[in-house]
Scaffold this motif. Structure first.
Motif, PDB file in Angstrom:
ATOM      1  N   UNK A   1       0.835  -1.210   0.000  1.00 26.55           N
ATOM      2  CA  UNK A   1       0.000   0.000   0.000  1.00 26.55           C
ATOM      3  C   UNK A   1       0.863   1.250   0.000  1.00 26.55           C
ATOM      4  N   UNK A   2       1.918   1.258   0.805  1.00 27.94           N
ATOM      5  CA  UNK A   2       2.798   2.418   0.867  1.00 27.94           C
ATOM      6  C   UNK A   2       3.443   2.724  -0.467  1.00 27.94           C
ATOM      7  N   UNK A   3       3.911   1.688  -1.139  1.00 30.80           N
ATOM      8  CA  UNK A   3       4.593   1.898  -2.423  1.00 30.80           C
ATOM      9  C   UNK A   3       3.589   2.276  -3.517  1.00 30.80           C
ATOM     10  N   UNK A   4       2.403   1.703  -3.490  1.00 27.15           N
ATOM     11  CA  UNK A   4       1.379   2.085  -4.471  1.00 27.15           C
ATOM     12  C   UNK A   4       1.009   3.562  -4.305  1.00 27.15           C
ATOM     13  N   UNK A   5       0.675   3.955  -3.072  1.00 31.40           N
ATOM     14  CA  UNK A   5       0.219   5.325  -2.852  1.00 31.40           C
ATOM     15  C   UNK A   5       1.367   6.328  -2.799  1.00 31.40           C
TER      16      UNK A   5
END
Length: 197
Positions: free
Chosen positions: A166-170
């Motif tokens: 999630x961190x890398x996507x957002x």
């Protein structure tokens, strides 16, 4: 209690909080970005591709809105170079980024960096790619990102793999349809197709 309060607050803003448990330079997003930047600079410096090819590949292969060189140009090459130094970048001192900074070509704000900028947009030429070459170069470029995500998880910097993804996507624009870098790596291990749909 503090963590729960912060998570609720982030959710009220429509944000997803990636829980960072350890202390590390760059935490997750900047650690991952450093790996992407380092590998992209290496590929360009060794003559395997030019910056526009690398950026197009990230956009085509991984569905990101921008590639690393376009992002560096927009942020400012002086800033990208300084952040790399602060994070302890292991890129060679003499690299395409440092050479442009030394020449005063700082990206969009000076009108030239990795790209020449006109009317707020980088000039790019269309390129036709061979699918096999796109696949090979894409795997080469993304491997350091995946490895850094695995290291951050193993180091206990991030609560779990879902928070990494999630961190890398957002935080970096990594293509949501790939499920995040760790999900993508697992899907490749079970033989899922590498090409973007």
């Amino acid at each position: 209690e503090v963590m729960e309060t912060v998570e609720r607050f982030a959710k009220s803003l429509g944000l997803v909080a990636a829980i960072v448990r350890g202390d590390s330079k760059g935490f997750i997003i900047n650690r991952v970005w450093r790996a992407v930047k380092r590998e992209s600079l290496r590929v360009v410096d060794e003559g395997h591709a030019d910056p526009a090819d690398v950026d197009r590949l990230w956009m085509l292969f991984f569905g990101t809105p921008y590639g690393p060189f376009g992002i560096m140009d927009m942020v400012g090459l002086d800033i990208a170079n300084k952040v790399g130094a602060e994070l302890g970048s292991d890129a060679p001192q003499d690299n395409p980024l440092s050479r442009l900074v030394s020449a005063g070509k700082l990206g969009k704000k000076t009108g030239e960096g990795f790209y020449v900028w006109e009317n707020g947009k980088p000039k790019r030429e269309d390129t036709v790619y061979d699918d096999a070459e796109l696949d090979r170069l894409g795997r080469e470029l993304i491997k350091p990102m995946l490895d850094e995500c695995e290291r951050a998880l193993a180091d206990g910097i991030v609560a779990n793999a879902d928070h990494v993804d999630a961190g890398v996507i957002f935080g970096t624009g990594f293509a949501p349809f790939r499920g995040g870098p760790l999900h993508y790596r697992r899907s490749q291990e079970v033989g899922a197709p590498a090409q973007a749909a």
